[in-house]
Design a protein around this motif. Structure first.
Motif, short mmCIF file in Angstrom:
data_model
loop_
_atom_site.label_atom_id
_atom_site.label_comp_id
_atom_site.label_asym_id
_atom_site.label_seq_id
_atom_site.Cartn_x
_atom_site.Cartn_y
_atom_site.Cartn_z
N VAL A 144 67.62 30.72 -76.37
CA VAL A 144 68.15 30.07 -75.18
C VAL A 144 68.70 31.11 -74.20
N THR A 145 69.33 32.15 -74.71
CA THR A 145 69.83 33.22 -73.84
C THR A 145 68.68 33.90 -73.12
N VAL A 146 67.60 34.19 -73.85
CA VAL A 146 66.43 34.83 -73.26
C VAL A 146 65.79 33.92 -72.22
N LEU A 147 65.70 32.65 -72.52
CA LEU A 147 65.13 31.69 -71.57
C LEU A 147 65.97 31.59 -70.31
N ARG A 148 67.26 31.50 -70.46
CA ARG A 148 68.14 31.37 -69.29
C ARG A 148 68.04 32.60 -68.40
N LYS A 149 67.99 33.79 -69.02
CA LYS A 149 67.91 35.01 -68.19
C LYS A 149 66.57 35.10 -67.48
N ALA A 150 65.48 34.79 -68.19
CA ALA A 150 64.16 34.85 -67.56
C ALA A 150 64.08 33.89 -66.38
N LEU A 151 64.63 32.71 -66.55
CA LEU A 151 64.60 31.72 -65.46
C LEU A 151 65.52 32.13 -64.31
N ALA A 152 66.70 32.59 -64.64
CA ALA A 152 67.66 32.96 -63.59
C ALA A 152 67.13 34.08 -62.71
N ASP A 153 66.36 34.98 -63.30
CA ASP A 153 65.82 36.13 -62.55
C ASP A 153 64.57 35.80 -61.76
N ALA A 154 63.99 34.62 -61.99
CA ALA A 154 62.71 34.27 -61.37
C ALA A 154 62.91 33.58 -60.02
N GLU A 155 61.85 33.58 -59.22
CA GLU A 155 61.88 32.84 -57.96
C GLU A 155 61.98 31.34 -58.24
N ASP A 156 62.59 30.64 -57.33
CA ASP A 156 62.72 29.19 -57.47
C ASP A 156 61.34 28.54 -57.51
N GLY A 157 61.18 27.59 -58.40
CA GLY A 157 59.95 26.80 -58.46
C GLY A 157 58.71 27.58 -58.82
N SER A 158 58.85 28.70 -59.54
CA SER A 158 57.70 29.56 -59.78
C SER A 158 57.23 29.61 -61.23
N VAL A 159 58.10 29.38 -62.18
CA VAL A 159 57.81 29.69 -63.58
C VAL A 159 56.98 28.59 -64.24
N VAL A 160 56.02 29.02 -65.05
CA VAL A 160 55.26 28.13 -65.91
C VAL A 160 55.61 28.48 -67.35
N ILE A 161 55.89 27.48 -68.15
CA ILE A 161 56.18 27.69 -69.57
C ILE A 161 55.04 27.11 -70.39
N ALA A 162 54.51 27.92 -71.30
CA ALA A 162 53.53 27.43 -72.27
C ALA A 162 54.25 27.26 -73.59
N GLN A 163 54.49 26.02 -73.98
CA GLN A 163 55.13 25.73 -75.26
C GLN A 163 54.05 25.34 -76.25
N VAL A 164 53.87 26.17 -77.28
CA VAL A 164 52.81 25.92 -78.25
C VAL A 164 53.35 25.79 -79.67
#
Length: 349
Positions: A138-158
């Protein structure tokens, strides 16, 4: 009179191309690398490994950027093996986060490859030697999202929905003043999930309603994801990967450009050739990074519901945030060829 057919065909072809895009995609999104998070239960099946190799090939082609890998298999060797694969492709710096859920804690058939040494050196070099030393997912996810541009990230949950359900419940912290749901809503454009089943599956006693593995291993998390995830979700059901198996001949013939290849050795350790493995997880990555190539069809918009026993159902709704993948016979051929070419592509030098 000479007709310029090339110009006369431009508009029809453009319209066909746009019609093939998922309802939730933007044609402009394919012109720049997709900021991608890969959430995986790596170690439970080898399709996760092939999917990770495919992501690296797509990144080398400039089509995506792998922001982080988060793991839902609670096995201390899952993170080292992931680090070994990332390092093999020259990207050992990619953040890796782990869960501590107690779900599927066994090492499995190939994560142990990370501990093999040839002499004094790891066969597959890596720095992370145990998931016990890795940060929380969750910490890694929050940091990756916080550092990204708004509305840009795609997550592949497999894998299981554990990490993403926990992300939704996360509180504001030093990484972001937003809670998990608000952070996802602000930063994530699309979730591509390998989960569920949306057609009956053929069995020895006839067609049956399949309760898919990624769902049943953490049903409460899957229910939370289906109910509470605030962005569009594309679901790749069990039937999709089952229909496009990875040909074992590729494992035997396409990975020999190095003496030891982590993808090929993982495949062999999991179930050696001759064995054609379904490509469940690869399909979610393919649609996540290349949504406009007509590899798959799509259901109407609607809503997926996860029952208490793990059965998934879909109800059409014009304002629904969910769609699931469909597949024609012609698309099957293209998809298999594409998955093989991307998975077996050598690392960029």
């Amino acid at each position: 009179m000479m007709i310029d057919r090339s110009r006369s065909l431009v508009l029809p072809l453009l319209l066909v191309s746009l019609c093939c895009l998922p309802a939730f995609s933007n044609a402009d999104d394919e012109k720049r690398p997709v900021p991608l998070i890969f959430d995986t239960d790596i170690g439970n099946d080898v399709d996760d490994v092939l999917a990770l190799g495919m992501i690296h090939s797509l990144q080398s082609r400039g089509e995506c950027e792998l922001l982080a890998v988060t793991i839902t298999k609670d096995d201390p060797m899952a993170a080292p093996f992931t680090d070994a694969v990332n390092t093999f492709y020259g990207r050992g710096e990619i953040p890796i986060g782990v869960c501590r859920s107690g779900v599927t804690p066994g090492t499995g058939r190939f994560n142990g490859l990370a501990s093999i040494k040839d002499g004094d050196e790891f066969r597959f070099p890596h720095d992370l030697e145990s998931g016990k030393d890795a940060p929380d997912a969750v910490t890694v996810l929050r940091k990756a999202l916080a550092d990204a541009e708004d509305g840009s990230v795609v997550i592949a949950q497999v894998g299981f929905s554990t990490n993403l359900a926990d992300l939704l419940k996360s509180k504001p912290d030093d990484v972001s003043p937003l809670n998990g749901t608000a952070l996802v809503k602000k930063k994530v454009r699309l979730l591509s999930a390998m989960a569920g089943a949306f057609t009956k599956i053929s069995g020895s006693k006839g067609p049956y309603d399949h309760k898919e593995y990624n769902i049943i291993k953490d049903i409460p998390a899957a229910q939370a994801l289906a109910t509470d995830w605030p962005t569009p979700i594309l679901w790749s059901g069990f039937e999709i990967g089952l229909a496009v198996a990875y040909p074992h001949e590729s494992i035997e013939q396409d990975y020999g450009y190095v003496p030891h290849h982590p993808l090929a050795e993982a495949y062999i350790a999991y179930n050696p050739p001759p064995h054609n493995r379904p490509t469940w997880d690869l399909t979610s990555v393919l649609i996540a990074v290349r949504p406009g190539r007509d590899y798959f069809g799509l259901s109407p918009r609607g809503t997926v519901t996860v029952a208490d026993d793990g059965l998934t159902t879909f109800a059409p709704a014009e304002d629904g945030l969910h769609q699931y993948l469909t597949l024609t016979d012609a698309q099957k051929i293209r998809v298999v060829e594409t998955l093989v070419l991307l998975s077996s592509e050598p690392p960029k030098q």
